[in-house]
Design an enzyme around this catalytic site. Sequence first.
Site, PDB file in Angstrom:
ATOM      1  N   GLU A 167      12.559 -55.363 -34.520  1.00 56.02           N
ATOM      2  CA  GLU A 167      12.122 -55.675 -35.879  1.00 56.02           C
ATOM      3  C   GLU A 167      12.007 -54.449 -36.771  1.00 56.02           C
ATOM      4  OE1 GLU A 167       8.540 -57.896 -35.200  1.00 56.02           O
ATOM      5  OE2 GLU A 167       9.615 -59.812 -35.080  1.00 56.02           O
ATOM      6  N   GLU A 170      11.521 -56.430 -11.702  1.00 56.85           N
ATOM      7  CA  GLU A 170      10.368 -55.576 -12.003  1.00 56.85           C
ATOM      8  C   GLU A 170       9.890 -54.766 -10.801  1.00 56.85           C
ATOM      9  OE1 GLU A 170       6.210 -57.771 -11.551  1.00 56.85           O
ATOM     10  OE2 GLU A 170       7.387 -58.630 -13.184  1.00 56.85           O
TER      11      GLU A 170
END
Length: 275
Positions: A81, A112
């Site tokens: 963004e 992960e």
Amino acid sequence: MKNKLTTEQASGYNDLEKMSTVDLLSNMNKEDKTVAYTVEKVLPSIEKLVEDIYSKMKSGGRLFYIGAGTSGRLGVLDASECPPTYGVPDNLVIGLIAGGDMALRKAVENAEDDTEMAWKDLQEYNITKNDVLIGIAASGTTPYVIGGVTAAKKHGIITGCITCNKNSPLSLEVDHPIELVVGPEFVTGSTRMKAGTAQKLVLNMISTTVMIKLGRVRGNKMVNMQLSNKKLVKRGVDMIMNELKVDEEKANQLLSKHQSIREAIDTFNLNNKNE
């Protein structure tokens, strides 16, 4: 036996499936109200990290986020963004998630748990000591994130973290630990709830503050935002009208000519000053 992580502790509520809709909503809202106060307690830690990021970016450095699952998605979201909001290059703030972009939509098994993959991912972007790395992990125990910040620190890179447990393994590895202890989740262990909200608030604060300090905001306006749709063009026209005290037609002309709110305002003011 070690104490259970705060993020894994049992919810203070039980028999959720027996609650009415309004009770479910009210109780979640009650828990959410505590999050901003938790963030307030760690503002000094956020300030120190922001100052280091700003210092590095002034000298051409970048900001990296790494995370897995919800935490990784929040980092990628914040990074993605920045270009449309502040008109910065796509490679100034970079978000990486364990398992790659595919993991943004679907969980990637065991991604992960790889302690070496984060550093490999970061090397693809040629990360250096001119940059800053923030590891995001609600538990503070995610191997992908811990491995990444540990390797980065060994290479002289400033590191920070955003976690929701006190004195986690991740916090102990970084220069700037931000610990948002929001307490047990409404649904036990569901860290996309309060923990995710807290992390999102802090990410907003970090990137917004850095961008303001870098001059990407004027007054309170996003004068460098990308004009990528009609709504944003209209917002840009309104900004120019308000700043220059011109009518809508003139503002449209200036924006069409310069394709930049800042440039339209600066050029107009410069021309008037020279007349």
